[in-house]
Write a protein that holds these residues in place. Structure first.
Motif, PDB file in Angstrom:
ATOM      1  N   ALA A  10      47.450  -7.494 -16.064  1.00  0.00           N
ATOM      2  CA  ALA A  10      46.226  -7.582 -15.267  1.00  0.00           C
ATOM      3  C   ALA A  10      46.211  -8.864 -14.433  1.00  0.00           C
ATOM      4  CB  ALA A  10      45.002  -7.519 -16.177  1.00  0.00           C
ATOM      5  N   GLN A  14      46.335  -9.112 -10.339  1.00  0.00           N
ATOM      6  CA  GLN A  14      45.267  -9.815  -9.618  1.00  0.00           C
ATOM      7  C   GLN A  14      45.851 -10.904  -8.729  1.00  0.00           C
ATOM      8  OE1 GLN A  14      42.362 -11.781 -12.106  1.00  0.00           O
ATOM      9  NE2 GLN A  14      40.748 -11.288 -10.645  1.00  0.00           N
ATOM     10  N   ASP A  19      44.858  -4.233  -7.190  1.00  0.00           N
ATOM     11  CA  ASP A  19      43.690  -3.802  -7.958  1.00  0.00           C
ATOM     12  C   ASP A  19      44.011  -3.864  -9.448  1.00  0.00           C
ATOM     13  OD1 ASP A  19      42.181  -3.228  -5.677  1.00  0.00           O
ATOM     14  OD2 ASP A  19      43.032  -1.215  -5.538  1.00  0.00           O
ATOM     15  N   ARG A  21      43.326  -2.615 -13.165  1.00  0.00           N
ATOM     16  CA  ARG A  21      42.779  -1.430 -13.810  1.00  0.00           C
ATOM     17  C   ARG A  21      41.524  -1.795 -14.584  1.00  0.00           C
ATOM     18  NH1 ARG A  21      47.550   1.829 -16.740  1.00  0.00           N
ATOM     19  NH2 ARG A  21      45.779   2.081 -18.119  1.00  0.00           N
ATOM     20  N   LEU A  22      40.541  -0.936 -14.543  1.00  0.00           N
ATOM     21  CA  LEU A  22      39.295  -1.181 -15.265  1.00  0.00           C
ATOM     22  C   LEU A  22      39.510  -1.196 -16.775  1.00  0.00           C
ATOM     23  CD1 LEU A  22      36.822   1.006 -13.183  1.00  0.00           C
ATOM     24  CD2 LEU A  22      37.120  -1.476 -13.109  1.00  0.00           C
ATOM     25  N   ASP A  23      40.560  -0.516 -17.242  1.00  0.00           N
ATOM     26  CA  ASP A  23      40.785  -0.456 -18.687  1.00  0.00           C
ATOM     27  C   ASP A  23      41.759  -1.530 -19.187  1.00  0.00           C
ATOM     28  OD1 ASP A  23      43.067   0.659 -17.585  1.00  0.00           O
ATOM     29  OD2 ASP A  23      43.143   2.340 -18.976  1.00  0.00           O
ATOM     30  N   ASP A  24      42.067  -2.512 -18.376  1.00  0.00           N
ATOM     31  CA  ASP A  24      42.898  -3.633 -18.813  1.00  0.00           C
ATOM     32  C   ASP A  24      42.008  -4.751 -19.344  1.00  0.00           C
ATOM     33  OD1 ASP A  24      45.321  -2.478 -18.357  1.00  0.00           O
ATOM     34  OD2 ASP A  24      45.740  -3.531 -16.493  1.00  0.00           O
ATOM     35  N   ASN A  25      41.384  -4.490 -20.492  1.00  0.00           N
ATOM     36  CA  ASN A  25      40.547  -5.482 -21.149  1.00  0.00           C
ATOM     37  C   ASN A  25      40.575  -5.216 -22.652  1.00  0.00           C
ATOM     38  OD1 ASN A  25      38.232  -3.712 -21.954  1.00  0.00           O
ATOM     39  ND2 ASN A  25      38.119  -3.432 -19.732  1.00  0.00           N
ATOM     40  N   ALA A  28      38.655  -1.891 -24.004  1.00  0.00           N
ATOM     41  CA  ALA A  28      39.332  -0.651 -23.639  1.00  0.00           C
ATOM     42  C   ALA A  28      40.643  -0.508 -24.404  1.00  0.00           C
ATOM     43  CB  ALA A  28      39.585  -0.607 -22.136  1.00  0.00           C
TER      44      ALA A  28
END
Length: 77
Positions: A10, A14, A19, A21-25, A28
């Motif tokens: 991620a 960046q 972009d 990913r929204l699920d790279d946290n 998630a």
């Protein structure tokens, strides 16, 4: 190790201006790991018992993973 890998991916994306990913946290990833444990991991024993499981080291560089995939699948590029 897996969490570190996701977070590095991620950050690198960046920094490259891409972009993320929204699920790279963390949250998630917990969900993804739970789903793996519940739905995917049981398939390992099933396929091992039938001698049809092929393992690939996904932590290798992309070219090495590709080479391993081609080797175990008998495929050509």
């Amino acid at each position: 190790m897996l969490l570190d890998r996701v977070m590095i991916r991620a950050r690198e994306m960046q920094e490259a201006g891409g972009d993320v990913r929204l699920d790279d946290n963390h949250e998630a990833l917990k969900v993804r790991l739970h789903t793996y444990d519940e739905q995917t991991a049981p398939l390992i024993e099933y396929h091992q018992s039938r001698a049809i499981l092929r393992s690939i080291n996904g932590f290798l560089p992309v070219d090495a993973v590709t080479a391993e995939l081609l080797t175990v699948s008998g495929g050509n590029r």
